[in-house]
Design an enzyme around this catalytic site. Structure first.
Site, PDB file in Angstrom:
ATOM      1  N   HIS A  30      90.917  64.476  35.670  1.00  0.00           N
ATOM      2  CA  HIS A  30      90.025  65.152  36.623  1.00  0.00           C
ATOM      3  C   HIS A  30      89.250  66.305  35.982  1.00  0.00           C
ATOM      4  O   HIS A  30      88.447  66.939  36.653  1.00  0.00           O
ATOM      5  CB  HIS A  30      90.865  65.673  37.782  1.00  0.00           C
ATOM      6  CG  HIS A  30      91.878  66.679  37.331  1.00  0.00           C
ATOM      7  ND1 HIS A  30      92.940  66.337  36.514  1.00  0.00           N
ATOM      8  CD2 HIS A  30      91.971  68.020  37.519  1.00  0.00           C
ATOM      9  CE1 HIS A  30      93.644  67.421  36.238  1.00  0.00           C
ATOM     10  NE2 HIS A  30      93.082  68.450  36.827  1.00  0.00           N
ATOM     11  N   ASP A  31      89.503  66.603  34.717  1.00  0.00           N
ATOM     12  CA  ASP A  31      88.796  67.685  34.027  1.00  0.00           C
ATOM     13  C   ASP A  31      87.807  67.160  32.992  1.00  0.00           C
ATOM     14  O   ASP A  31      87.107  67.946  32.353  1.00  0.00           O
ATOM     15  CB  ASP A  31      89.796  68.589  33.271  1.00  0.00           C
ATOM     16  CG  ASP A  31      90.767  69.296  34.199  1.00  0.00           C
ATOM     17  OD1 ASP A  31      90.383  69.609  35.331  1.00  0.00           O
ATOM     18  OD2 ASP A  31      91.914  69.536  33.768  1.00  0.00           O
ATOM     19  N   ASP A  49     102.402  67.364  40.534  1.00  0.00           N
ATOM     20  CA  ASP A  49     101.738  68.255  39.583  1.00  0.00           C
ATOM     21  C   ASP A  49     102.191  69.692  39.840  1.00  0.00           C
ATOM     22  O   ASP A  49     101.863  70.276  40.873  1.00  0.00           O
ATOM     23  CB  ASP A  49     100.221  68.113  39.803  1.00  0.00           C
ATOM     24  CG  ASP A  49      99.405  68.514  38.615  1.00  0.00           C
ATOM     25  OD1 ASP A  49      99.853  69.373  37.852  1.00  0.00           O
ATOM     26  OD2 ASP A  49      98.283  67.981  38.465  1.00  0.00           O
TER      27      ASP A  49
HETATM   28  C1  GLC Z   1      94.665  72.416  34.204  1.00  0.00           C
HETATM   29  C2  GLC Z   1      94.138  71.516  35.284  1.00  0.00           C
HETATM   30  C3  GLC Z   1      92.806  72.049  35.739  1.00  0.00           C
HETATM   31  C4  GLC Z   1      93.008  73.446  36.285  1.00  0.00           C
HETATM   32  C5  GLC Z   1      93.726  74.336  35.269  1.00  0.00           C
HETATM   33  C6  GLC Z   1      94.243  75.572  35.920  1.00  0.00           C
HETATM   34  O1  GLC Z   1      93.901  72.389  33.062  1.00  0.00           O
HETATM   35  O2  GLC Z   1      94.087  70.202  34.835  1.00  0.00           O
HETATM   36  O3  GLC Z   1      92.168  71.229  36.681  1.00  0.00           O
HETATM   37  O4  GLC Z   1      91.776  74.018  36.598  1.00  0.00           O
HETATM   38  O5  GLC Z   1      94.837  73.700  34.696  1.00  0.00           O
HETATM   39  O6  GLC Z   1      95.307  75.274  36.780  1.00  0.00           O
END
Ligand code: GLC
Length: 553
Positions: A323-324, A99
């Protein structure tokens, strides 16, 4: 065969390492914990493991605030542990997808630290603007709440942070920054990584002139920004990752842009995540305003994105959970008597579409939302910020907690439920984030492995079907008329092969027209075994959350 052949029959499994498996008894998941579970993942049949960031980080946004992109955070283990995971994964035919958080770095990153220390070179790595302490350069809002700008008195400058104040946005217009990011990709390529996910990648190209937004929070100026396609092409080409599997997370994007991001002829990315289908329960587009799911809209969005991405030669990442996002079965399915059936229907609905499916840890066993009774259980920076904002805006504590219960990202982050032990087999000690209050041993890998009719068994079937059936991997999709938006139905066709998928999205019985031709197709998969549901008028009665798949593979 199209150039997509490499990933159209693959399935990606997303791991949130912090909550997957704690191998060393500190309450915090780690890389060794993932190694322990590789046999399970192989049995499930997945091809890639997308790991959310395990790089050195102060963890203000659980690793999305990276302090060193080429180092493993000691909380997760060591570089040797990672190499072991790469090696052992490879032995099982499983690759890692890393990631890459390239929109911003942690303010603890050495580049930002040197910027703060006054080095101009590094100030140019970020988006610093001169200004008065009482007047931010624009009125843009951070996605985690509050202003998107922070003033640094020592420098008499503001810096931009679209996320947390400790996540400073990088200046992609500076070629040196783009060079650094390519080097990071090359580093991981050397380690044997062949797949990447790019975090909020469509936000990296900011407009040269930044102006106030009187209609929104500023996102219309920087989402799919001015140089985005050019920068992506350059990154992918120069880092030499054209042949890799790549997925971009696209925030508030458009179909037109997603076609360009993912069409093979553009040489940008393999596929994109978009979130339109996960905003159909946001009142007026506001995540923090609750509304029942608008199924009509949901169906329209799937029809539109599937059809137009196909026409334009783009490729979708298919997903409900990450995860969001809250758990899909709690959100669009049912946690009670239809738990199992609704979880299976939701899975079948997206797994058989055109695109590459993603499974988020625990989704395959139907894990539920956290159902935390108080604010003390929450850890997520966004949830804690919005809890305050909701109270400031006049919500009562009870109302604010109800909103968090439905919307918090912690819903997805509760520890993985491996077995019926106290901490779900995630850890032997109290985990960093409490288990879901709805945790019970029936919702665990151990219990579902034993049950042929489990949600887990159903996911295994779906994964195997995609692997073994070119019609699922590569077939054309078109949608069928069902006379109700509560049933989504589509067919996939490849040469002589054809499958039909029917999904009742609702908790009520629905009747749909059953055309003579469809009746002759053999049943391939279903989540409800009822008999003879054809009515005298030739309609077919679908039970609540029922799905069925007919056809020839
Ligand atoms: C993306 C990720 C999230 C994070 C954000 C900032 O949306 O999935 O978890 O907080 O980016 O990096």
């Amino acid at each position: 065969m199209t150039e997509k052949a490499d990933f159209c029959n693959k399935v990606v499994y997303q791991i949130y390492p912090k909550s997957f498996r704690d191998s060393n008894g500190d309450g915090f998941g780690d890389l060794r914990g993932i190694v322990e579970k590789l046999d399970y993942l192989q049995e499930l049949g997945v091809d890639y493991l997308w790991l959310t960031p395990f790089f050195s980080s102060p963890q203000n946004d659980n690793g999305y605030d990276v302090a060193d992109y080429c180092a493993v955070d000691s909380k997760f283990g060591t570089m040797e542990d990672l190499e072991e995971l790469i090696r052992q994964g490879k032995e099982r035919g499983i690759g890692l997808m890393l990631d890459m958080v390239f929109n911003h770095t942690s303010t603890e990153h050495i580049w930002f630290q040197r910027a703060l220390a006054g080095e101009e070179k590094y100030q140019n790595y970020y988006i610093f603007k001169e200004g008065q302490p009482d007047h931010a350069p624009t009125n843009w809002q951070s996605k985690f709440g509050g202003s998107a700008w922070e003033y640094v008195p020592a420098l008499k400058k503001w810096y931009l942070h679209l996320y947390d104040v400790t996540q400073a946005d990088l200046n992609w217009d500076n070629p040196e920054v783009r060079q650094e990011l390519k080097n990071i990709l090359r580093f991981w390529k050397e380690k044997g990584i062949r797949a990447f996910r790019f975090d909020v990648i469509n936000l990296v190209s900011k407009p040269e002139q930044m102006e106030d937004d009187f209609e929104g929070d500023g996102r219309r100026f920087y989402s799919d920004g001015p140089h985005i396609h050019e920068y992506l092409k350059e990154l992918v080409k120069d880092a030499g990752i054209e042949e890799f599997v790549t997925v971009g997370e696209m925030s508030s994007t458009s179909l037109e842009h997603c076609i360009r991001y993912s069409s093979p002829k553009e040489k940008e990315l393999s596929m994109c995540f978009n979130f339109h289908h996960l905003k159909v329960d946001y009142k007026d587009g506001d995540k923090w305003a609750l509304m029942p799911t608008d199924y009509k809209k949901l169906k329209e969005l799937f029809v539109e994105w599937q059809t137009k991405m196909q026409e334009g030669g783009g490729w979708n990442a298919l997903f409900w959970c990450n995860h969001d996002q809250p758990r899909i079965v709690s959100r669009m399915g049912e946690e009670g008597i239809y738990w199992k059936r609704s979880a299976k229907m939701l899975a079948a609905m997206i797994h058989l579409m055109r695109g590459t499916p993603y499974i988020y840890q625990g989704e395959e066993i139907g894990m539920l939302n956290a159902h935390y009774p108080s604010i003390e259980q929450y850890r997520d920076v966004e949830s804690l910020n919005y809890y305050k904002i909701l109270l400031e805006n006049g919500k009562t504590e009870k109302e604010a907690l109800e909103i968090l219960a439905a919307r918090s990202r912690d819903n997805a982050r509760t520890p993985m439920q491996w077995n019926g032990e106290r901490y779900g087999g995630f850890s032997e000690v109290e985990p960093w984030l409490p288990l879901s209050a709805q945790f019970k041993k029936e919702i665990s890998v151990e219990a579902e492995r034993e049950d042929e009719d489990s949600i887990l068994a159903f996911y295994k079937k779906l994964i195997a079907m995609r692997k073994n059936s070119p019609v699922i991997a590569k077939g054309e999709i078109s949608f069928l008329e069902t006379e109700t938006y509560k049933v989504l139905a589509y067919e996939r066709v490849l040469g002589e092969k054809k499958i039909l998928v029917f999904c009742n999205l609702s908790g009520e019985t629905q009747s749909i027209p059953m055309n003579e031709a469809w009746k002759s197709y053999p049943l391939l998969l279903e989540n409800y075994e009822g008999k003879n549901r054809l009515t005298e008028e030739g309609k077919y009665l679908m039970e609540p959350y029922e799905c069925m798949v007919l056809g020839t593979l």
